[in-house]
Design a protein around this motif. Sequence first.
Motif, PDB file in Angstrom:
ATOM      1  N   LYS A 103      -1.096   1.366   9.206  1.00  0.00           N
ATOM      2  CA  LYS A 103      -1.890   0.441   8.205  1.00  0.00           C
ATOM      3  C   LYS A 103      -2.852   1.236   7.628  1.00  0.00           C
ATOM      4  N   SER A 104      -3.699   1.983   8.562  1.00  0.00           N
ATOM      5  CA  SER A 104      -4.766   2.646   7.946  1.00  0.00           C
ATOM      6  C   SER A 104      -4.371   3.713   6.995  1.00  0.00           C
ATOM      7  N   THR A 105      -3.081   4.279   7.276  1.00  0.00           N
ATOM      8  CA  THR A 105      -2.761   5.419   6.467  1.00  0.00           C
ATOM      9  C   THR A 105      -2.345   4.996   5.137  1.00  0.00           C
ATOM     10  N   ARG A 106      -1.734   3.646   5.182  1.00  0.00           N
ATOM     11  CA  ARG A 106      -1.543   3.351   3.782  1.00  0.00           C
ATOM     12  C   ARG A 106      -2.606   2.515   2.961  1.00  0.00           C
ATOM     13  N   ALA A 107      -3.584   2.195   3.837  1.00  0.00           N
ATOM     14  CA  ALA A 107      -4.727   1.614   3.153  1.00  0.00           C
ATOM     15  C   ALA A 107      -5.612   2.190   1.879  1.00  0.00           C
ATOM     16  N   VAL A 108      -5.580   3.572   1.863  1.00  0.00           N
ATOM     17  CA  VAL A 108      -6.112   4.471   1.034  1.00  0.00           C
ATOM     18  C   VAL A 108      -5.275   4.203  -0.413  1.00  0.00           C
ATOM     19  N   PHE A 109      -4.259   3.779  -0.290  1.00  0.00           N
ATOM     20  CA  PHE A 109      -3.103   3.466  -1.423  1.00  0.00           C
ATOM     21  C   PHE A 109      -3.649   2.022  -2.113  1.00  0.00           C
ATOM     22  N   TYR A 110      -4.411   1.158  -1.352  1.00  0.00           N
ATOM     23  CA  TYR A 110      -4.396  -0.070  -1.769  1.00  0.00           C
ATOM     24  C   TYR A 110      -5.600  -0.326  -2.504  1.00  0.00           C
ATOM     25  N   ASN A 111      -6.458   0.615  -2.834  1.00  0.00           N
ATOM     26  CA  ASN A 111      -7.745   0.669  -3.631  1.00  0.00           C
ATOM     27  C   ASN A 111      -7.601   0.583  -4.937  1.00  0.00           C
ATOM     28  N   SER A 112      -8.439  -0.327  -5.605  1.00  0.00           N
ATOM     29  CA  SER A 112      -8.478  -0.390  -6.971  1.00  0.00           C
ATOM     30  C   SER A 112      -7.082  -0.732  -7.577  1.00  0.00           C
ATOM     31  N   VAL A 113      -6.340  -1.804  -7.006  1.00  0.00           N
ATOM     32  CA  VAL A 113      -5.261  -2.456  -7.301  1.00  0.00           C
ATOM     33  C   VAL A 113      -5.196  -3.300  -8.599  1.00  0.00           C
ATOM     34  N   ASN A 114      -4.410  -3.336  -9.638  1.00  0.00           N
ATOM     35  CA  ASN A 114      -4.416  -4.310 -10.709  1.00  0.00           C
ATOM     36  C   ASN A 114      -3.005  -5.199 -10.509  1.00  0.00           C
ATOM     37  N   GLY A 115      -2.131  -4.761  -9.831  1.00  0.00           N
ATOM     38  CA  GLY A 115      -0.875  -5.322  -9.896  1.00  0.00           C
ATOM     39  C   GLY A 115      -0.031  -5.093  -8.786  1.00  0.00           C
ATOM     40  N   ILE A 116       0.789  -6.053  -8.333  1.00  0.00           N
ATOM     41  CA  ILE A 116       1.823  -5.657  -7.272  1.00  0.00           C
ATOM     42  C   ILE A 116       3.039  -6.121  -7.603  1.00  0.00           C
ATOM     43  N   MET A 117       4.144  -5.239  -7.217  1.00  0.00           N
ATOM     44  CA  MET A 117       5.604  -5.464  -7.323  1.00  0.00           C
ATOM     45  C   MET A 117       6.002  -5.626  -5.883  1.00  0.00           C
ATOM     46  N   LEU A 118       6.247  -6.973  -5.628  1.00  0.00           N
ATOM     47  CA  LEU A 118       6.988  -6.911  -4.104  1.00  0.00           C
ATOM     48  C   LEU A 118       8.543  -6.789  -4.324  1.00  0.00           C
ATOM     49  N   VAL A 119       9.064  -5.798  -3.846  1.00  0.00           N
ATOM     50  CA  VAL A 119      10.458  -5.544  -3.831  1.00  0.00           C
ATOM     51  C   VAL A 119      11.119  -5.942  -2.600  1.00  0.00           C
ATOM     52  N   HIS A 120      12.361  -6.638  -2.569  1.00  0.00           N
ATOM     53  CA  HIS A 120      13.167  -6.972  -1.518  1.00  0.00           C
ATOM     54  C   HIS A 120      14.816  -6.712  -1.805  1.00  0.00           C
ATOM     55  N   SER A 159      15.806   9.484  -2.022  1.00  0.00           N
ATOM     56  CA  SER A 159      15.267   9.579  -0.634  1.00  0.00           C
ATOM     57  C   SER A 159      14.270   8.942  -0.224  1.00  0.00           C
ATOM     58  N   TRP A 160      13.946   8.825   1.069  1.00  0.00           N
ATOM     59  CA  TRP A 160      13.003   8.066   1.742  1.00  0.00           C
ATOM     60  C   TRP A 160      11.699   8.642   1.161  1.00  0.00           C
ATOM     61  N   THR A 161      10.815   7.681   0.963  1.00  0.00           N
ATOM     62  CA  THR A 161       9.410   7.903   0.274  1.00  0.00           C
ATOM     63  C   THR A 161       8.388   8.238   1.565  1.00  0.00           C
ATOM     64  N   VAL A 162       7.794   9.415   1.762  1.00  0.00           N
ATOM     65  CA  VAL A 162       6.811   9.385   2.696  1.00  0.00           C
ATOM     66  C   VAL A 162       5.475   9.519   2.126  1.00  0.00           C
ATOM     67  N   GLY A 163       4.466   8.367   2.630  1.00  0.00           N
ATOM     68  CA  GLY A 163       3.323   8.358   1.934  1.00  0.00           C
ATOM     69  C   GLY A 163       3.432   7.436   0.873  1.00  0.00           C
ATOM     70  N   CYS A 164       3.269   8.049  -0.412  1.00  0.00           N
ATOM     71  CA  CYS A 164       3.151   7.234  -1.572  1.00  0.00           C
ATOM     72  C   CYS A 164       3.621   8.478  -2.647  1.00  0.00           C
ATOM     73  N   SER A 165       4.604   7.897  -3.761  1.00  0.00           N
ATOM     74  CA  SER A 165       4.981   8.503  -4.743  1.00  0.00           C
ATOM     75  C   SER A 165       4.537   7.745  -6.051  1.00  0.00           C
ATOM     76  N   VAL A 166       3.894   8.352  -7.093  1.00  0.00           N
ATOM     77  CA  VAL A 166       3.358   7.983  -8.306  1.00  0.00           C
ATOM     78  C   VAL A 166       4.181   8.567  -9.440  1.00  0.00           C
ATOM     79  N   ASP A 167       4.667   7.320 -10.333  1.00  0.00           N
ATOM     80  CA  ASP A 167       5.142   7.519 -11.555  1.00  0.00           C
ATOM     81  C   ASP A 167       4.581   6.989 -12.461  1.00  0.00           C
TER      82      ASP A 167
END
Length: 233
Positions: A78-95, A36-44
């Motif tokens: 962008k400001s809504t998502r910005a909270v998820f970008y704190n203290s990031v150690n790596g990024i997966m870019l998915v297309h 389903s569509w992810t609203v906000g952020c989901s963590v696993d």
Amino acid sequence: MASLDRVKVLVLGDSGVGKSSLVHLLCQNQVLGNPSWTVGCSVDVRVQDYKEGTPEEKTYYIELWDVGGSVGCASSIKSTRAVFYNSVNGIMLVHDLTNKKSSQNLYRWSLEALNKDSSPTGVIVSNGDYDREQFAENSVPLLLIGTKFDQIPENKRNEVLTRTAFLSEDFNAEEINLDCTNPRYLAAGTSNAVKLSRFFDKVIEKRYFTRDPSQMTGFTDRKRFNFKSLHYD
């Protein structure tokens, strides 16, 4: 297990590219039956054996933060998502390999995540696109993941893979192309599994074994993104 050290990896990309299916496959080792569509952020979370098979082997938690993929320039988004970008150690870019626009939008996702505190220097928005200028040094490990590989016609695969190779070069990142509904693409011993493990080990290395603490969320490779040219028709 609760005392394991952990790292935070963002999973970024447009809506519909298969981020949730990918995360479920990585963490649960099974196909997500009804995404389903992810609203906000989901963590696993998945477990990673750092430097597996060596005397330095140690187990870590990998937190995969699947960020909702609404694309837009509105400051509220962008400001809504910005909270998820704190203290990031790596990024997966998915297309999505069948959707060229989702590949082009990875530049926008990377700019947003890596420059969350201010507008990127030297980056100009024109007709909804970004001027590819070198704008910031970055040491956050990146991994490029193309989904829906099975949906590319055989006679188009060379063309698509050539294009994604240029994309991988732009981001100075390894690439994995797969079908999230088929676990064999990430089976132990495959090149994809090796790349994935190498990426997670690099994330852990940067987080816990970088000598200069100031570089843990900065760029230690001393390489710049070069967005001067996009390799798309």
